[in-house]
Design a protein around this motif. Structure first.
Motif, PDB file in Angstrom:
ATOM      1  N   SER A   8      -4.160   0.558  -4.503  1.00 50.91           N
ATOM      2  CA  SER A   8      -3.344   0.209  -3.336  1.00 50.91           C
ATOM      3  C   SER A   8      -1.850   0.448  -3.530  1.00 50.91           C
ATOM      4  O   SER A   8      -1.144   0.728  -2.555  1.00 50.91           O
ATOM      5  CB  SER A   8      -3.571  -1.257  -2.964  1.00 50.91           C
ATOM      6  N   VAL A   9      -1.365   0.331  -4.762  1.00 49.86           N
ATOM      7  CA  VAL A   9       0.080   0.467  -4.993  1.00 49.86           C
ATOM      8  C   VAL A   9       0.636   1.801  -4.500  1.00 49.86           C
ATOM      9  O   VAL A   9       1.690   1.831  -3.847  1.00 49.86           O
ATOM     10  CB  VAL A   9       0.417   0.236  -6.484  1.00 49.86           C
ATOM     11  N   PRO A  10      -0.026   2.941  -4.769  1.00 48.63           N
ATOM     12  CA  PRO A  10       0.513   4.202  -4.230  1.00 48.63           C
ATOM     13  C   PRO A  10       0.656   4.189  -2.708  1.00 48.63           C
ATOM     14  O   PRO A  10       1.630   4.732  -2.169  1.00 48.63           O
ATOM     15  CB  PRO A  10      -0.522   5.245  -4.676  1.00 48.63           C
ATOM     16  N   TYR A  11      -0.304   3.566  -2.026  1.00 44.63           N
ATOM     17  CA  TYR A  11      -0.210   3.480  -0.564  1.00 44.63           C
ATOM     18  C   TYR A  11       0.922   2.554  -0.142  1.00 44.63           C
ATOM     19  O   TYR A  11       1.611   2.817   0.858  1.00 44.63           O
ATOM     20  CB  TYR A  11      -1.536   2.988   0.017  1.00 44.63           C
ATOM     21  N   MET A  12       1.113   1.473  -0.900  1.00 41.82           N
ATOM     22  CA  MET A  12       2.215   0.561  -0.602  1.00 41.82           C
ATOM     23  C   MET A  12       3.557   1.265  -0.781  1.00 41.82           C
ATOM     24  O   MET A  12       4.488   1.061   0.009  1.00 41.82           O
ATOM     25  CB  MET A  12       2.128  -0.672  -1.509  1.00 41.82           C
ATOM     26  N   ILE A  13       3.644   2.101  -1.806  1.00 38.24           N
ATOM     27  CA  ILE A  13       4.877   2.863  -2.026  1.00 38.24           C
ATOM     28  C   ILE A  13       5.102   3.849  -0.882  1.00 38.24           C
ATOM     29  O   ILE A  13       6.229   4.031  -0.406  1.00 38.24           O
ATOM     30  CB  ILE A  13       4.817   3.597  -3.381  1.00 38.24           C
TER      31      ILE A  13
END
Length: 329
Positions: A44-49
């Motif tokens: 999820s972190v890449p999408y949050m970025i």
């Protein structure tokens, strides 16, 4: 996804071997959960970025229209239409703006930059093939060796003082906000505790004998704590529902006025209107209209988000639950 999860679970188990024996068994049992959380974050972190970068781009597009001057309008509308759904979260945001927003923002920036450095270093480390056999070294070592390797990489890459200062700033800001929340919602906390005490005795008296008959002997020691936590959860839900109604009304009135005054101030600042007594009266009327509409919308939905807003705002609902559980605990 499944392979990543298994690998992370193995890493957690390997890391547990380095911990004191008193906590090792618990870490091993929690390994699947820790691995799952780690996997979800990794995905999820890449999408949050990407979302963050998208918001930055959107801000750049809107920058000629001075969106920062509309912040109070946006906050007011959120309070008017979501004040009873996210009372703790909105209050926390307000408190953060007053006591710890700037320092926390700087701290998060430091941690974010360090995280990017570690991520980049880890990617390079994953490609190292010291023995030139065509297979990356990280794929040829045992799980515990990989843990040690990544921990050493983390220690070598990060700035300990900067990370320590950042964590201290975040902790200090959160504790200040938590104190503000406890004061603001003291009545709900007291009510929840009172309801919990009322429920706990009859629940223990009537449920305990039944549960002792159906629960295996190995798990009987969890009956009383389970009853206590269930009563606490029910009490918290009742108390917070009452608090949500009160907060919804208060936030709707305050948010409506904030949104209306913010709009008038924005229009005046950029020459769309000139403020006089009539406009002051208008912004009050508009504020009460927004307040009434906001409270009506919340009450009609039962102080719950309708579909698809309940999906879109799921992260905020989780944050609200965590904050409520923290201050009610």
């Amino acid at each position: 996804m499944n392979a990543t999860f298994k690998k992370k679970q193995e890493l957690v188990v390997a890391a547990a071997e380095k911990t004191p024996e008193s906590v090792r068994a618990y870490i091993v049992k929690l390994a699947p959960i820790i691995a799952l959380v780690g996997t979800i974050l990794e995905v999820s972190v890449p999408y949050m970025i990407k979302i963050y970068n998208g918001l930055i781009k959107l801000y750049k597009i809107l920058e000629p229209y001075h969106p920062e001057d509309m912040a109070y309008v946006f906050l007011g509308l959120c309070m008017a239409f979501f004040g009873g759904i996210f009372p703790a979260l909105i209050t926390a945001v307000e408190a953060y703006r007053q006591v710890g927003f700037a320092s926390t923002l700087r701290a998060l920036k430091v941690l974010y930059d360090d995280c990017l450095k570690v991520q980049e270093a880890s990617k390079k480390d994953d490609k190292i093939d010291a023995d030139k056999d065509g297979i990356p070294d990280v794929e040829q070592v045992e799980a515990h060796q990989l843990v040690e390797r990544k921990v050493l990489l983390f220690l070598k890459t990060t700035d300990p003082k900067a990370v320590s200062d950042a964590l201290a700033a975040i902790t200090s800001g959160w504790l200040s906000v938590l104190a503000s929340l406890r004061i603001k919602f003291a009545r709900a906390i007291t009510l929840g505790a009172a309801i919990g005490d009322v429920l706990r005795k009859p629940a223990t008296r009537y449920l305990s004998p039944f549960l002792h008959k159906v629960v295996p002997p190995d798990y009987e020691r969890w009956i009383i704590p389970g009853i206590n936590y269930t009563c606490k959860f029910i009490a918290m839900t009742i108390a917070w529902t009452i608090q949500s109604i009160i907060s919804a009304f208060h936030s709707a009135v305050r948010g409506g006025q904030l949104a209306a005054k913010g709009t008038v101030a924005y229009l005046h600042k950029y020459g769309f209107i000139s403020i006089d007594d009539s406009h002051i009266l208008v912004d009050e009327v508009v504020g009460y209209v927004i307040a009434a509409l906001g409270f009506f919308v919340q009450a009609r939905s039962g102080f719950h988000l309708p579909f698809p807003l309940n999906i879109i705002f799921l992260p905020f609902r989780i944050l609200e639950f965590v904050i409520v559980w923290t201050i009610m605990g």
